[in-house]
Write a protein that holds these residues in place. Structure first.
Motif, PDB file in Angstrom:
ATOM      1  N   LYS A 116      45.984  40.603  37.136  1.00  0.00           N
ATOM      2  CA  LYS A 116      46.213  41.105  35.779  1.00  0.00           C
ATOM      3  C   LYS A 116      44.902  41.193  35.001  1.00  0.00           C
ATOM      4  N   CYS A 117      44.035  40.197  35.192  1.00  0.00           N
ATOM      5  CA  CYS A 117      42.725  40.227  34.525  1.00  0.00           C
ATOM      6  C   CYS A 117      41.883  41.395  35.027  1.00  0.00           C
ATOM      7  N   LEU A 118      41.876  41.617  36.329  1.00  0.00           N
ATOM      8  CA  LEU A 118      41.116  42.727  36.897  1.00  0.00           C
ATOM      9  C   LEU A 118      41.660  44.062  36.404  1.00  0.00           C
ATOM     10  N   ALA A 119      42.983  44.148  36.249  1.00  0.00           N
ATOM     11  CA  ALA A 119      43.590  45.376  35.728  1.00  0.00           C
ATOM     12  C   ALA A 119      43.129  45.646  34.303  1.00  0.00           C
ATOM     13  N   ARG A 120      43.110  44.589  33.485  1.00  0.00           N
ATOM     14  CA  ARG A 120      42.666  44.736  32.093  1.00  0.00           C
ATOM     15  C   ARG A 120      41.206  45.201  32.026  1.00  0.00           C
ATOM     16  N   LEU A 121      40.382  44.670  32.931  1.00  0.00           N
ATOM     17  CA  LEU A 121      38.953  44.973  32.925  1.00  0.00           C
ATOM     18  C   LEU A 121      38.621  46.279  33.632  1.00  0.00           C
ATOM     19  N   LYS A 122      39.619  46.894  34.300  1.00  0.00           N
ATOM     20  CA  LYS A 122      39.414  48.128  35.066  1.00  0.00           C
ATOM     21  C   LYS A 122      38.324  47.966  36.126  1.00  0.00           C
ATOM     22  N   LEU A 123      38.302  46.798  36.792  1.00  0.00           N
ATOM     23  CA  LEU A 123      37.309  46.524  37.836  1.00  0.00           C
ATOM     24  C   LEU A 123      37.881  46.959  39.189  1.00  0.00           C
ATOM     25  N   THR A 124      37.835  48.259  39.435  1.00  0.00           N
ATOM     26  CA  THR A 124      38.472  48.819  40.626  1.00  0.00           C
ATOM     27  C   THR A 124      37.885  48.282  41.937  1.00  0.00           C
ATOM     28  N   PRO A 125      36.535  48.288  42.126  1.00  0.00           N
ATOM     29  CA  PRO A 125      35.995  47.785  43.401  1.00  0.00           C
ATOM     30  C   PRO A 125      36.370  46.323  43.649  1.00  0.00           C
ATOM     31  N   GLN A 126      36.262  45.497  42.597  1.00  0.00           N
ATOM     32  CA  GLN A 126      36.600  44.083  42.740  1.00  0.00           C
ATOM     33  C   GLN A 126      38.097  43.902  43.037  1.00  0.00           C
ATOM     34  N   GLY A 127      38.931  44.745  42.405  1.00  0.00           N
ATOM     35  CA  GLY A 127      40.360  44.676  42.671  1.00  0.00           C
ATOM     36  C   GLY A 127      40.686  44.955  44.128  1.00  0.00           C
ATOM     37  N   LYS A 128      40.009  45.950  44.697  1.00  0.00           N
ATOM     38  CA  LYS A 128      40.229  46.275  46.107  1.00  0.00           C
ATOM     39  C   LYS A 128      39.728  45.151  47.020  1.00  0.00           C
ATOM     40  N   GLN A 129      38.622  44.511  46.623  1.00  0.00           N
ATOM     41  CA  GLN A 129      38.105  43.387  47.416  1.00  0.00           C
ATOM     42  C   GLN A 129      39.086  42.217  47.399  1.00  0.00           C
ATOM     43  N   ILE A 130      39.649  41.926  46.216  1.00  0.00           N
ATOM     44  CA  ILE A 130      40.619  40.831  46.116  1.00  0.00           C
ATOM     45  C   ILE A 130      41.873  41.165  46.926  1.00  0.00           C
ATOM     46  N   HIS A 131      42.278  42.440  46.918  1.00  0.00           N
ATOM     47  CA  HIS A 131      43.426  42.863  47.716  1.00  0.00           C
ATOM     48  C   HIS A 131      43.171  42.593  49.199  1.00  0.00           C
ATOM     49  N   ALA A 132      41.947  42.899  49.656  1.00  0.00           N
ATOM     50  CA  ALA A 132      41.592  42.634  51.058  1.00  0.00           C
ATOM     51  C   ALA A 132      41.646  41.141  51.357  1.00  0.00           C
ATOM     52  N   LEU A 133      41.175  40.321  50.395  1.00  0.00           N
ATOM     53  CA  LEU A 133      41.204  38.865  50.576  1.00  0.00           C
ATOM     54  C   LEU A 133      42.641  38.348  50.627  1.00  0.00           C
ATOM     55  N   ILE A 134      43.501  38.918  49.798  1.00  0.00           N
ATOM     56  CA  ILE A 134      44.923  38.538  49.799  1.00  0.00           C
ATOM     57  C   ILE A 134      45.533  38.781  51.174  1.00  0.00           C
ATOM     58  N   THR A 135      45.242  39.946  51.723  1.00  0.00           N
ATOM     59  CA  THR A 135      45.765  40.284  53.054  1.00  0.00           C
ATOM     60  C   THR A 135      45.194  39.341  54.110  1.00  0.00           C
ATOM     61  N   LYS A 136      43.897  39.061  54.018  1.00  0.00           N
ATOM     62  CA  LYS A 136      43.221  38.215  55.003  1.00  0.00           C
ATOM     63  C   LYS A 136      43.752  36.790  54.987  1.00  0.00           C
ATOM     64  N   THR A 137      44.099  36.284  53.792  1.00  0.00           N
ATOM     65  CA  THR A 137      44.544  34.892  53.676  1.00  0.00           C
ATOM     66  C   THR A 137      46.058  34.741  53.817  1.00  0.00           C
ATOM     67  N   GLY A 138      46.752  35.833  54.141  1.00  0.00           N
ATOM     68  CA  GLY A 138      48.172  35.731  54.479  1.00  0.00           C
ATOM     69  C   GLY A 138      49.140  35.800  53.321  1.00  0.00           C
ATOM     70  N   PHE A 139      48.674  36.256  52.135  1.00  0.00           N
ATOM     71  CA  PHE A 139      49.564  36.343  50.972  1.00  0.00           C
ATOM     72  C   PHE A 139      50.029  37.776  50.690  1.00  0.00           C
ATOM     73  N   GLY A 140      49.717  38.690  51.605  1.00  0.00           N
ATOM     74  CA  GLY A 140      50.014  40.104  51.377  1.00  0.00           C
ATOM     75  C   GLY A 140      51.486  40.433  51.302  1.00  0.00           C
ATOM     76  N   SER A 141      52.345  39.571  51.842  1.00  0.00           N
ATOM     77  CA  SER A 141      53.788  39.856  51.829  1.00  0.00           C
ATOM     78  C   SER A 141      54.514  39.186  50.664  1.00  0.00           C
ATOM     79  N   ASP A 142      53.778  38.466  49.800  1.00  0.00           N
ATOM     80  CA  ASP A 142      54.398  37.819  48.652  1.00  0.00           C
ATOM     81  C   ASP A 142      54.827  38.886  47.644  1.00  0.00           C
ATOM     82  N   GLN A 143      56.110  38.894  47.295  1.00  0.00           N
ATOM     83  CA  GLN A 143      56.646  39.960  46.437  1.00  0.00           C
ATOM     84  C   GLN A 143      56.023  39.972  45.048  1.00  0.00           C
ATOM     85  N   TYR A 144      55.795  38.797  44.476  1.00  0.00           N
ATOM     86  CA  TYR A 144      55.197  38.721  43.144  1.00  0.00           C
ATOM     87  C   TYR A 144      53.789  39.301  43.162  1.00  0.00           C
TER      88      TYR A 144
END
Length: 584
Positions: A116-144
């Motif tokens: 939500k913070c990244l969305a507010r800041l419009k930090l697109t590259p960082q948002g994509k990096q965090i998304h990759a980290l989420i997938t890597k650490t096994g949280f990619g299937s969490d619905q929330y």
């Protein structure tokens, strides 16, 4: 607050209570379980309570020897709720310290608040990096987390990524659907949003207030009245139609769909009317040309002791503008801000300039601009120059062109100023100057937004652009247009070829006018809508004089009421007349 803390978890009601608790914890130590629970309560209160103190919570975090993930998640959550961008950067900094320096690793509660913070800041590259980290650490299937990713990518304007997350979700709840619909609406992809809403209903997902608000916005923008009515039925079944926020959205939807009576019925049904629902109704009346009624409703609002805001002022001044009420506009602009402490904005001054300019008071309008307490913007100067062109004052238009600053590239450059300048030069026969402006547009990569019109037929919103041959029934539509022209020529219709500012002969200009998007939508409406029913059209630009005259004649010959919403206001055509009384 005093006494021993042993065996007691203290209740906190204010920061004064929190400070007393903190003092006793420092005095008595924090080693036992009760004390630890009080530390947690103290921290949570400071971070999340309305009466808390976020800076104090941050100091507490630094004083805790080995804070677990709960403490980090709580303060990142607090930062995500703050309107201050600095706090959003603090959240990112805390997250980085978690993954680089601290024992507690991010968990499934950490990422939604961070996203939500990244969305507010419009930090697109960082948002994509965090998304990759989420997938890597096994949280990619969490619905929330997936729901928050949809929201984040939508805020970035990356709807392709948002849709990819949405489509890959094995289970979607109401938040998933609503986040995707809201993203489409915010990106002006209203037709796509309505299609997705239809899929949501077919999937058996029950809507919530947020879904209703987003879908009604899409209905309002497209004129999708049948979908809006369906949403209204859902709202009634859920018994939330009398809530102020839902009522406001319904008033706006019905008003923008041309159903002023339905808008008024919804307004009357709202129990606790706030400033937003009053403003929506005043704006609805103003846009439909019922300007005296709009001003009367403002007086009624004051009687109910509801204080207006900036948007209310804009609605009232728009009513004055749409009816040429110069004196009333001056009274509102000078009196209302003083009584309610509202600082007039560029939109308020713009309404008055537009009003004066449309009325032909060009010198008074120019003097008004020059004495304004705030700097006029390009939109205001365009309003003034357009009026000069309309009233044939080419000398004044030429002199005011310097304010458009076409030679200087600015951060908020758009095509509007260039198109206006091009049209002014064309009206004056200065074709070389027009070509020069067009070349400047091309070099700067600026394009004219295409005119388009929408009409709802059998529950489906159809969109037409000028000269559109993409519709499956294009041949029928153009044949119908030819029939219409044959009929209205008998009533004296003569294409206003002077409105086509291109170097071509009059016959080609007449064809250009005939193929305007609202005429195509009208022809399709006459083909498909049942005999005698209203035809409702939504256009993204201001209607031209030729289309306005065309609609008046068609309403008379075909005995159909035609309701057109252009960029400025509504036009109700009936029996050869228009509700605007040819003042627009």
């Amino acid at each position: 607050m005093s006494g021993c803390l042993d065996g007691v978890v203290m209740e906190l009601r204010s920061m004064s209570d929190a400070l007393q608790l903190h003092a006793q914890l420092l005095k008595g130590g924090t080693q036992n379980d009760d004390a630890a629970r009080n530390v947690s309560k103290l921290f949570t209160f400071a971070a999340l309570s309305p009466g808390g103190n976020l800076s104090y919570a941050r100091l507490l975090l630094r004083s805790i020897p080995r804070p677990n993930s709960y403490y980090y998640n709580t303060i990142i959550r607090a930062y995500s709720r703050s309107p201050d961008p600095t706090h959003h950067f603090h959240a990112l900094s805390l997250f980085l310290s978690m993954i680089h320096y601290q024992p507690p690793q991010p968990d499934n509660f950490t990422y939604p608040f961070l996203l939500k913070c990244l969305a507010r800041l419009k930090l697109t590259p960082q948002g994509k990096q965090i998304h990759a980290l989420i997938t890597k650490t096994g949280f990619g299937s969490d619905q929330y987390i997936q729901n928050t990713l949809i929201h984040m990518y939508s805020e970035f304007g990356e709807l392709g990524f948002a849709r990819e997350v949405f489509d890959r979700m094995p289970l979607r709840d109401v938040v998933s659907w609503t986040s995707m619909i809201d993203g489409l609406v915010n990106a002006d992809r209203h037709v796509d949003a309505l299609a997705l809403f239809d899929s949501m209903l077919k999937a058996g997902i029950e809507v919530n207030d947020a879904t209703v608000m987003s879908v009604l916005r899409a209905c309002a923008e497209t004129g999708a009245l049948s979908v809006g009515k369906k949403v209204h039925m859902i709202v009634k079944e859920k018994r939330i139609d009398s809530k102020a926020n839902v009522g406001t959205a319904l008033v706006d939807m019905y008003a923008k769909s041309g159903c002023l009576e339905s808008a008024r019925n919804v307004f009357d049904n709202v129990v606790d009317k706030d400033v937003f629902v009053w403003t929506a109704m005043i704006s609805a009346l103003a846009s439909h040309g019922m300007c005296q009624e709009a001003i009367g409703m403002f007086a009624e609002m004051e009687t109910c002791r509801i204080e207006p805001d900036e948007r209310t002022m804009t609605a009232v001044l728009s009513a004055c503008r749409n009816s040429g009420l110069v004196n009333e506009a001056y009274v509102f602009l000078n009196d209302v801000p003083k009584r309610y402490g509202i600082e007039p904005t560029i939109q308020h001054f713009g309404c008055v300039v537009d009003l004066l300019a449309r009325a032909g008071c060009l010198k008074e309008a120019e003097d008004f601009i020059n004495t304004m307490p705030i700097k006029p913007d390009a939109v205001l100067w365009r309003t003034m120059i357009w009026a000069c062109k309309l009233h044939g004052d080419t000398d004044r238009a030429g002199r005011l062109m310097k304010h458009l600053k076409l030679r200087k590239r600015t951060a908020d450059d758009d095509s509007g100023s260039y198109i206006l300048a091009s049209n002014v030069y064309a009206s004056a026969g200065k074709w070389c100057n027009k070509a020069e402006v067009r070349e400047l547009m091309n070099r700067r990569g600026l394009t004219k937004p295409p005119g388009c019109s929408r009409i709802e037929v059998d529950g489906t919103v159809c969109e037409f652009s000028m000269g559109d041959y993409n519709h499956p029934e294009a041949e029928k539509i153009y044949n119908k247009l030819d029939q219409i022209v044959d009929e209205i020529r008998k009533e004296g219709y003569n294409p206003r070829v002077s409105e086509v500012l291109l170097e071509m002969d009059d016959e080609d200009k007449a064809i250009q006018l005939l193929h305007h998007s609202e005429k195509l939508a009208l022809a399709y409406g006459l083909i498909r809508n049942r005999q005698g029913s209203e035809i409702r059209i939504v256009k993204n630009l201001r209607s031209c004089e030729d289309c306005h005259e065309f609609m008046k004649l068609v309403s008379k010959i075909y005995q159909r009421e035609i309701i057109v919403r252009d960029r400025i206001r509504f036009h109700h055509f009936k029996n050869g007349d228009c509700s605007c009384k040819d003042y627009w």
